[in-house]
Design a protein around this motif. Sequence first.
Motif, PDB file in Angstrom:
ATOM      1  N   UNK A 181      54.461  61.267 -10.233  1.00 14.60           N
ATOM      2  CA  UNK A 181      53.765  60.453 -11.222  1.00 14.60           C
ATOM      3  C   UNK A 181      54.767  59.971 -12.253  1.00 14.60           C
ATOM      4  N   UNK A 182      54.369  58.948 -12.990  1.00 13.46           N
ATOM      5  CA  UNK A 182      55.194  58.429 -14.085  1.00 13.46           C
ATOM      6  C   UNK A 182      54.259  57.908 -15.162  1.00 13.46           C
ATOM      7  N   UNK A 183      54.434  58.389 -16.400  1.00 18.54           N
ATOM      8  CA  UNK A 183      53.570  58.010 -17.509  1.00 18.54           C
ATOM      9  C   UNK A 183      54.378  57.888 -18.793  1.00 18.54           C
ATOM     10  N   UNK A 184      53.698  57.584 -19.895  1.00 16.00           N
ATOM     11  CA  UNK A 184      54.369  57.438 -21.169  1.00 16.00           C
ATOM     12  C   UNK A 184      55.008  58.740 -21.630  1.00 16.00           C
ATOM     13  N   UNK A 185      55.976  58.634 -22.528  1.00 18.65           N
ATOM     14  CA  UNK A 185      56.748  59.819 -22.908  1.00 18.65           C
ATOM     15  C   UNK A 185      55.923  60.874 -23.630  1.00 18.65           C
ATOM     16  N   UNK A 186      54.849  60.482 -24.299  1.00 20.65           N
ATOM     17  CA  UNK A 186      54.004  61.446 -25.010  1.00 20.65           C
ATOM     18  C   UNK A 186      52.638  61.625 -24.350  1.00 20.65           C
ATOM     19  N   UNK A 187      52.450  61.071 -23.162  1.00 18.17           N
ATOM     20  CA  UNK A 187      51.191  61.224 -22.444  1.00 18.17           C
ATOM     21  C   UNK A 187      51.035  62.666 -21.943  1.00 18.17           C
ATOM     22  N   UNK A 188      49.789  63.133 -21.796  1.00 18.70           N
ATOM     23  CA  UNK A 188      49.588  64.475 -21.224  1.00 18.70           C
ATOM     24  C   UNK A 188      50.026  64.509 -19.764  1.00 18.70           C
ATOM     25  N   UNK A 189      50.466  65.668 -19.325  1.00 13.18           N
ATOM     26  CA  UNK A 189      50.898  65.812 -17.937  1.00 13.18           C
ATOM     27  C   UNK A 189      49.689  65.864 -17.002  1.00 13.18           C
ATOM     28  N   UNK A 190      49.801  65.246 -15.829  1.00 16.52           N
ATOM     29  CA  UNK A 190      48.680  65.296 -14.884  1.00 16.52           C
ATOM     30  C   UNK A 190      48.481  66.681 -14.270  1.00 16.52           C
ATOM     31  N   UNK A 191      49.494  67.534 -14.344  1.00 13.51           N
ATOM     32  CA  UNK A 191      49.402  68.895 -13.814  1.00 13.51           C
ATOM     33  C   UNK A 191      50.134  69.830 -14.787  1.00 13.51           C
ATOM     34  N   UNK A 192      49.781  71.122 -14.801  1.00 14.06           N
ATOM     35  CA  UNK A 192      50.585  72.073 -15.576  1.00 14.06           C
ATOM     36  C   UNK A 192      51.989  72.150 -14.962  1.00 14.06           C
ATOM     37  N   UNK A 193      53.002  72.053 -15.781  1.00 16.07           N
ATOM     38  CA  UNK A 193      54.382  72.042 -15.298  1.00 16.07           C
ATOM     39  C   UNK A 193      54.985  73.444 -15.335  1.00 16.07           C
ATOM     40  N   UNK A 194      55.777  73.741 -14.319  1.00 16.18           N
ATOM     41  CA  UNK A 194      56.516  75.006 -14.352  1.00 16.18           C
ATOM     42  C   UNK A 194      57.697  74.914 -15.315  1.00 16.18           C
ATOM     43  N   UNK A 195      58.324  73.745 -15.370  1.00 12.14           N
ATOM     44  CA  UNK A 195      59.483  73.541 -16.240  1.00 12.14           C
ATOM     45  C   UNK A 195      59.540  72.084 -16.652  1.00 12.14           C
ATOM     46  N   UNK A 196      60.326  71.817 -17.693  1.00  5.88           N
ATOM     47  CA  UNK A 196      60.549  70.444 -18.132  1.00  5.88           C
ATOM     48  C   UNK A 196      61.992  70.309 -18.604  1.00  5.88           C
ATOM     49  N   UNK A 197      62.577  69.136 -18.363  1.00  6.31           N
ATOM     50  CA  UNK A 197      63.915  68.823 -18.854  1.00  6.31           C
ATOM     51  C   UNK A 197      63.806  67.563 -19.698  1.00  6.31           C
ATOM     52  N   UNK A 198      64.376  67.616 -20.892  1.00  8.69           N
ATOM     53  CA  UNK A 198      64.337  66.470 -21.801  1.00  8.69           C
ATOM     54  C   UNK A 198      65.709  65.821 -21.842  1.00  8.69           C
ATOM     55  N   UNK A 199      65.777  64.580 -21.380  1.00  8.34           N
ATOM     56  CA  UNK A 199      67.021  63.815 -21.416  1.00  8.34           C
ATOM     57  C   UNK A 199      67.058  62.841 -22.589  1.00  8.34           C
ATOM     58  N   UNK A 200      65.915  62.341 -23.007  1.00  6.13           N
ATOM     59  CA  UNK A 200      65.865  61.433 -24.156  1.00  6.13           C
ATOM     60  C   UNK A 200      66.238  62.205 -25.416  1.00  6.13           C
ATOM     61  N   UNK A 201      67.045  61.638 -26.311  1.00  8.81           N
ATOM     62  CA  UNK A 201      67.500  62.362 -27.502  1.00  8.81           C
ATOM     63  C   UNK A 201      66.464  62.360 -28.623  1.00  8.81           C
ATOM     64  N   UNK A 202      65.231  62.730 -28.291  1.00 11.31           N
ATOM     65  CA  UNK A 202      64.095  62.617 -29.212  1.00 11.31           C
ATOM     66  C   UNK A 202      63.495  64.005 -29.429  1.00 11.31           C
ATOM     67  N   UNK A 203      63.699  64.556 -30.613  1.00 17.24           N
ATOM     68  CA  UNK A 203      63.251  65.911 -30.884  1.00 17.24           C
ATOM     69  C   UNK A 203      61.755  66.117 -30.735  1.00 17.24           C
ATOM     70  N   UNK A 204      60.961  65.091 -31.018  1.00 13.90           N
ATOM     71  CA  UNK A 204      59.505  65.238 -30.938  1.00 13.90           C
ATOM     72  C   UNK A 204      59.004  65.404 -29.508  1.00 13.90           C
ATOM     73  N   UNK A 205      59.888  65.231 -28.524  1.00 14.09           N
ATOM     74  CA  UNK A 205      59.492  65.492 -27.140  1.00 14.09           C
ATOM     75  C   UNK A 205      59.458  66.990 -26.826  1.00 14.09           C
ATOM     76  N   UNK A 206      60.122  67.801 -27.647  1.00 11.36           N
ATOM     77  CA  UNK A 206      60.110  69.253 -27.415  1.00 11.36           C
ATOM     78  C   UNK A 206      58.682  69.806 -27.506  1.00 11.36           C
ATOM     79  N   UNK A 207      57.932  69.548 -28.595  1.00  8.87           N
ATOM     80  CA  UNK A 207      56.549  70.036 -28.633  1.00  8.87           C
ATOM     81  C   UNK A 207      55.694  69.466 -27.497  1.00  8.87           C
TER      82      UNK A 207
END
Length: 352
Positions: free
Chosen positions: A230-256
């Motif tokens: 899947x592919x969605x907006x950067x702050x959209x909810x995930x379609x499934x519970x994720x086991x892990x996530x990697x953040x490449x964008x240098x945007x701190x608000x993506x951590x939460x």
Amino acid sequence: MTENTASEIKIPTEMAAWEIIKNGPIADPAAPIRFVKRPVPTPGPGEVLVKVIVCGICRTDLHVIEGDLPIHRQNLIPGHQIIGKVVKEGPGASRFAIGDRIGVPWLRHTCGVCKYCRSGRENLCEKSVYTGWDADGGYAEYTTVPEGYAYRIPHQFDSQAAAPLLCAGIIGYRALKRAQIPAGGSLGIYGFGNSAHLTAQLAIAQGTQVHVFTRGEDAKKFALSLGAASAQGDLDPSPVPLDSAIIFAPVGDLIPAALTAVAPGGTVVSAGVHMSDIHELNYEKHLFHEKSVTSVESNTRRDGEEFLTLASRLDIHPTIHRYALKDALKALIRVSKGDAAGACVLQISQED
């Protein structure tokens, strides 16, 4: 004027290069870099002189140019995803032969004796030195590298395809290791540029279900074309519970956002050398249920060797957008917009 090595390779006394003249936005009309003539560098003890074939453009180059990272050297030549040919050896250098094709990466030198170096964590060495930050890099016709920190490039990769592997690929590989994804698990990737599109290929090839979160519409289409679930907006909810996530964008608000998306026991990895501040982090909402947050700082040489072997075995190839050396500013502006759908590479000389 030229000088000849023992192998009769002619080396000019001057070269074309880009140098940083100030820190500021890359898209500013008064550009922070300029195209100049510089003396061809002389390799020091244990170093080799490399005629640059291609140099990949990395978002870290933008962080160095724009001042997100502290200044380590004035009038620096940026660039650290370099593929080139050895044309001269410095005193004591013997690992490579004249004419060998090698890769020059971000990590340029470590002390070798600190607790981090001695425990296999040289990427944390407090005396580490970096290409295109502490020492001149590959936005130039020639560069030098300590031979112990260069890589042999697998033959099946042409130079254009190999260049982005040297940082974008290796950092993504280290991020995947730190993400601790279970077999057949799910991974969220936040931001979908140079490193992310290689990491997605590697994860998918290893049986991981990948979900991409990015602002760019072209990047979303690109992610789906590579096999993302899947592919969605950067702050959209995930379609499934994720086991892990990697953040490449240098945007701190993506951590939460990523911590909200991962399931209990999940891990969130920040893969960038720079990130903006995190404005909100709530313990109950974001960290409880044994969720973990970690980061990636550079890589070890072992990471690089492992990744290049794995990439050749799994046929991991970047999507390339080529630019001439003189057009480096155009390429950097494209990368700064965050929707390049692949890797931008400077073609500096021809392979022969």
